[in-house]
Scaffold this motif. Structure first.
Motif, PDB file in Angstrom:
ATOM      1  N   LYS A  60     -12.271 -23.452 -38.383  1.00  0.00           N
ATOM      2  CA  LYS A  60     -11.839 -22.385 -37.483  1.00  0.00           C
ATOM      3  C   LYS A  60     -10.408 -22.606 -37.015  1.00  0.00           C
ATOM      4  CE  LYS A  60     -13.410 -19.912 -33.332  1.00  0.00           C
ATOM      5  NZ  LYS A  60     -14.404 -19.889 -32.236  1.00  0.00           N
ATOM      6  N   ARG A  61      -9.575 -21.610 -37.295  1.00  0.00           N
ATOM      7  CA  ARG A  61      -8.181 -21.659 -36.829  1.00  0.00           C
ATOM      8  C   ARG A  61      -7.831 -20.291 -36.275  1.00  0.00           C
ATOM      9  NH1 ARG A  61      -2.800 -22.096 -40.640  1.00  0.00           N
ATOM     10  NH2 ARG A  61      -1.290 -21.590 -39.003  1.00  0.00           N
ATOM     11  N   ASN A  62      -7.878 -20.175 -34.955  1.00  0.00           N
ATOM     12  CA  ASN A  62      -7.487 -18.933 -34.280  1.00  0.00           C
ATOM     13  C   ASN A  62      -7.279 -19.225 -32.804  1.00  0.00           C
ATOM     14  OD1 ASN A  62     -10.029 -19.084 -33.097  1.00  0.00           O
ATOM     15  ND2 ASN A  62     -10.852 -17.294 -34.142  1.00  0.00           N
ATOM     16  N   GLN A  63      -6.989 -18.187 -32.049  1.00  0.00           N
ATOM     17  CA  GLN A  63      -6.850 -18.286 -30.603  1.00  0.00           C
ATOM     18  C   GLN A  63      -7.957 -17.467 -29.952  1.00  0.00           C
ATOM     19  OE1 GLN A  63      -4.208 -20.097 -28.800  1.00  0.00           O
ATOM     20  NE2 GLN A  63      -4.265 -20.993 -30.864  1.00  0.00           N
ATOM     21  N   GLN A  64      -8.432 -17.943 -28.793  1.00  0.00           N
ATOM     22  CA  GLN A  64      -9.493 -17.260 -28.085  1.00  0.00           C
ATOM     23  C   GLN A  64      -9.100 -17.069 -26.625  1.00  0.00           C
ATOM     24  OE1 GLN A  64     -13.342 -18.435 -30.240  1.00  0.00           O
ATOM     25  NE2 GLN A  64     -13.845 -18.659 -28.083  1.00  0.00           N
ATOM     26  N   LEU A  65      -9.520 -15.945 -26.057  1.00  0.00           N
ATOM     27  CA  LEU A  65      -9.251 -15.695 -24.648  1.00  0.00           C
ATOM     28  C   LEU A  65     -10.039 -16.687 -23.803  1.00  0.00           C
ATOM     29  CD1 LEU A  65      -7.913 -13.814 -22.548  1.00  0.00           C
ATOM     30  CD2 LEU A  65      -9.981 -12.407 -22.653  1.00  0.00           C
ATOM     31  N   SER A  66      -9.378 -17.321 -22.859  1.00  0.00           N
ATOM     32  CA  SER A  66     -10.032 -18.318 -22.021  1.00  0.00           C
ATOM     33  C   SER A  66     -11.129 -17.678 -21.187  1.00  0.00           C
ATOM     34  CB  SER A  66      -9.002 -18.979 -21.093  1.00  0.00           C
ATOM     35  OG  SER A  66      -9.658 -19.816 -20.150  1.00  0.00           O
ATOM     36  N   THR A  67     -12.312 -18.294 -21.201  1.00  0.00           N
ATOM     37  CA  THR A  67     -13.425 -17.778 -20.397  1.00  0.00           C
ATOM     38  C   THR A  67     -13.299 -18.172 -18.929  1.00  0.00           C
ATOM     39  OG1 THR A  67     -14.745 -19.718 -21.009  1.00  0.00           O
ATOM     40  CG2 THR A  67     -15.031 -17.724 -22.341  1.00  0.00           C
ATOM     41  N   ASP A  68     -12.242 -18.883 -18.589  1.00  0.00           N
ATOM     42  CA  ASP A  68     -11.978 -19.221 -17.189  1.00  0.00           C
ATOM     43  C   ASP A  68     -11.133 -18.159 -16.497  1.00  0.00           C
ATOM     44  OD1 ASP A  68     -13.355 -21.652 -17.327  1.00  0.00           O
ATOM     45  OD2 ASP A  68     -11.592 -22.709 -18.100  1.00  0.00           O
ATOM     46  N   SER A  69     -10.679 -17.172 -17.264  1.00  0.00           N
ATOM     47  CA  SER A  69      -9.754 -16.184 -16.701  1.00  0.00           C
ATOM     48  C   SER A  69     -10.495 -14.972 -16.154  1.00  0.00           C
ATOM     49  CB  SER A  69      -8.762 -15.728 -17.778  1.00  0.00           C
ATOM     50  OG  SER A  69      -9.420 -14.968 -18.771  1.00  0.00           O
ATOM     51  N   ALA A  70      -9.885 -14.353 -15.128  1.00  0.00           N
ATOM     52  CA  ALA A  70     -10.438 -13.119 -14.564  1.00  0.00           C
ATOM     53  C   ALA A  70     -10.375 -11.995 -15.588  1.00  0.00           C
ATOM     54  CB  ALA A  70      -9.671 -12.744 -13.299  1.00  0.00           C
ATOM     55  N   THR A  71      -9.373 -12.039 -16.465  1.00  0.00           N
ATOM     56  CA  THR A  71      -9.240 -11.023 -17.506  1.00  0.00           C
ATOM     57  C   THR A  71     -10.450 -11.034 -18.420  1.00  0.00           C
ATOM     58  OG1 THR A  71      -6.828 -11.190 -17.463  1.00  0.00           O
ATOM     59  CG2 THR A  71      -7.818 -10.214 -19.431  1.00  0.00           C
ATOM     60  N   TRP A  72     -10.873 -12.233 -18.838  1.00  0.00           N
ATOM     61  CA  TRP A  72     -12.046 -12.319 -19.709  1.00  0.00           C
ATOM     62  C   TRP A  72     -13.280 -11.730 -19.022  1.00  0.00           C
ATOM     63  CZ3 TRP A  72     -16.566 -15.096 -18.656  1.00  0.00           C
ATOM     64  CH2 TRP A  72     -17.533 -14.986 -19.667  1.00  0.00           C
ATOM     65  N   ALA A  73     -13.500 -12.067 -17.773  1.00  0.00           N
ATOM     66  CA  ALA A  73     -14.684 -11.580 -17.057  1.00  0.00           C
ATOM     67  C   ALA A  73     -14.702 -10.056 -16.999  1.00  0.00           C
ATOM     68  CB  ALA A  73     -14.729 -12.172 -15.648  1.00  0.00           C
ATOM     69  N   GLU A  74     -13.547  -9.464 -16.711  1.00  0.00           N
ATOM     70  CA  GLU A  74     -13.475  -8.007 -16.605  1.00  0.00           C
ATOM     71  C   GLU A  74     -13.672  -7.329 -17.960  1.00  0.00           C
ATOM     72  OE1 GLU A  74     -10.213  -4.480 -15.660  1.00  0.00           O
ATOM     73  OE2 GLU A  74      -9.781  -6.549 -15.033  1.00  0.00           O
ATOM     74  N   LEU A  75     -12.945  -7.799 -18.977  1.00  0.00           N
ATOM     75  CA  LEU A  75     -13.015  -7.154 -20.288  1.00  0.00           C
ATOM     76  C   LEU A  75     -14.376  -7.358 -20.942  1.00  0.00           C
ATOM     77  CD1 LEU A  75      -9.475  -7.867 -21.786  1.00  0.00           C
ATOM     78  CD2 LEU A  75     -10.253  -5.982 -20.342  1.00  0.00           C
ATOM     79  N   SER A  76     -14.966  -8.516 -20.721  1.00  0.00           N
ATOM     80  CA  SER A  76     -16.281  -8.789 -21.275  1.00  0.00           C
ATOM     81  C   SER A  76     -17.310  -7.798 -20.738  1.00  0.00           C
ATOM     82  CB  SER A  76     -16.683 -10.225 -20.929  1.00  0.00           C
ATOM     83  OG  SER A  76     -17.956 -10.530 -21.424  1.00  0.00           O
ATOM     84  N   GLN A  77     -17.289  -7.561 -19.449  1.00  0.00           N
ATOM     85  CA  GLN A  77     -18.220  -6.608 -18.843  1.00  0.00           C
ATOM     86  C   GLN A  77     -17.978  -5.192 -19.368  1.00  0.00           C
ATOM     87  OE1 GLN A  77     -17.917  -6.981 -14.578  1.00  0.00           O
ATOM     88  NE2 GLN A  77     -18.539  -9.130 -14.592  1.00  0.00           N
ATOM     89  N   ARG A  78     -16.714  -4.864 -19.615  1.00  0.00           N
ATOM     90  CA  ARG A  78     -16.381  -3.525 -20.105  1.00  0.00           C
ATOM     91  C   ARG A  78     -16.944  -3.305 -21.516  1.00  0.00           C
ATOM     92  NH1 ARG A  78     -10.171  -2.286 -19.877  1.00  0.00           N
ATOM     93  NH2 ARG A  78     -10.529  -3.208 -17.820  1.00  0.00           N
ATOM     94  N   VAL A  79     -16.842  -4.327 -22.358  1.00  0.00           N
ATOM     95  CA  VAL A  79     -17.364  -4.202 -23.724  1.00  0.00           C
ATOM     96  C   VAL A  79     -18.882  -4.084 -23.704  1.00  0.00           C
ATOM     97  CG1 VAL A  79     -17.658  -5.415 -25.916  1.00  0.00           C
ATOM     98  CG2 VAL A  79     -15.400  -5.324 -24.841  1.00  0.00           C
ATOM     99  N   VAL A  80     -19.556  -4.895 -22.903  1.00  0.00           N
ATOM    100  CA  VAL A  80     -21.016  -4.818 -22.809  1.00  0.00           C
ATOM    101  C   VAL A  80     -21.451  -3.431 -22.352  1.00  0.00           C
ATOM    102  CG1 VAL A  80     -23.039  -5.650 -21.556  1.00  0.00           C
ATOM    103  CG2 VAL A  80     -21.402  -7.280 -22.480  1.00  0.00           C
ATOM    104  N   ALA A  81     -20.785  -2.887 -21.353  1.00  0.00           N
ATOM    105  CA  ALA A  81     -21.141  -1.559 -20.847  1.00  0.00           C
ATOM    106  C   ALA A  81     -20.984  -0.503 -21.933  1.00  0.00           C
ATOM    107  CB  ALA A  81     -20.279  -1.219 -19.633  1.00  0.00           C
ATOM    108  N   ALA A  82     -19.917  -0.608 -22.726  1.00  0.00           N
ATOM    109  CA  ALA A  82     -19.685   0.357 -23.806  1.00  0.00           C
ATOM    110  C   ALA A  82     -20.767   0.254 -24.875  1.00  0.00           C
ATOM    111  CB  ALA A  82     -18.306   0.125 -24.421  1.00  0.00           C
ATOM    112  N   LEU A  83     -21.171  -0.964 -25.218  1.00  0.00           N
ATOM    113  CA  LEU A  83     -22.228  -1.144 -26.218  1.00  0.00           C
ATOM    114  C   LEU A  83     -23.560  -0.596 -25.715  1.00  0.00           C
ATOM    115  CD1 LEU A  83     -21.333  -4.730 -27.445  1.00  0.00           C
ATOM    116  CD2 LEU A  83     -21.233  -2.646 -28.823  1.00  0.00           C
ATOM    117  N   ARG A  84     -23.873  -0.846 -24.457  1.00  0.00           N
ATOM    118  CA  ARG A  84     -25.144  -0.359 -23.910  1.00  0.00           C
ATOM    119  C   ARG A  84     -25.192   1.163 -23.844  1.00  0.00           C
ATOM    120  NH1 ARG A  84     -28.686  -3.969 -22.260  1.00  0.00           N
ATOM    121  NH2 ARG A  84     -28.066  -6.085 -21.680  1.00  0.00           N
TER     122      ARG A  84
END
Length: 225
Positions: free
Chosen positions: A41-65
């Motif tokens: 694996k060679r890539n970059q990932q958004l840190s799960t410690d960031s407020a940005t990750w928490a917000e965007l993650s919830q937004r994607v889940v809501a869209a999928l549901r």
């Protein structure tokens, strides 16, 4: 079952999400992989410690549901918080299979990974390479979708991301524990659900359609956990 889910996010939603990703904190993606997969694996990932990750993650889940195809195909019991990755400058992820259990970064609990989902956030013309390659009994499938579209596939699939030789590939990826563990049973339920929807458009709630609907729910009742 391999299924294309169109327009999980609209183009304006993708643009807004990407604007937030542009100023977010990224970390080495290998840190989130197991010992074997980390070597590939060679890539970059958004840190799960960031407020940005928490917000965007919830937004994607809501869209999928909200998306009826996703709900029908996956029958999600639990959707793990989505992660976000970035490939550029030759980044790639070699052949691997996702871990059978993944820990939810929100509540710390482990969940079985029945279904994997990749949500594309870059348009295909924005980067070269970066195809998601999935292998099953029918051979290899090369996937490169429009921004906002998702691909759903069994978490048991051997898969890889080809090297990105130009541009930047942004995506979100996640796992779901389904209410129906068996992949073949999920496929049969999905096919039956889609058939019922088509017949309702043609026949309305006829006696035959109601009978099929009853069969669907009785099968779901028998197989659901």
């Amino acid at each position: 079952m391999l299924l294309h889910i169109p327009q999980v996010l609209s183009k304006p939603e993708v643009a807004q999400l990407r604007a937030q990703l542009a100023s977010a904190a990224w970390v080495d993606g290998a840190h989130s992989a197991g010992a074997q997969a980390a070597q590939r694996k060679r890539n970059q990932q958004l840190s799960t410690d960031s407020a940005t990750w928490a917000e965007l993650s919830q937004r994607v889940v809501a869209a999928l549901r909200r998306h009826p195809l996703f709900v029908s195909a996956v029958l999600p019991r639990h959707i793990l918080p989505p992660l976000f990755n970035c490939y550029s400058g030759g980044d790639q992820y070699g052949d691997h299979v996702d871990s059978a259990l993944q820990r939810d970064a929100g509540n710390g609990e482990q969940y079985r990974t029945d279904v994997s989902t990749t949500l594309f956030l870059s348009e295909p013309e924005e980067y070269q390479g970066g195809e998601l390659i999935l292998e099953d009994t029918y051979g290899e499938h090369e996937i490169k979708l429009a921004a906002g579209d998702a691909i759903v596939y069994p978490a048991t699939s051997l898969h890889r991301v080809e090297p990105v030789t130009a541009g930047t590939r942004l995506a979100s990826f996640l796992w779901s524990q389904s209410r129906v563990r068996d992949a073949w049973q999920r496929k049969m339920l999905f096919d039956l659900d889609m058939t019922i929807l088509k017949l309702r458009q043609q026949l309305g709630d006829s006696e035959e359609v109601l009978s099929l609907t009853s069969t669907y729910h009785n099968l779901l009742r028998q197989w659901a956990e």
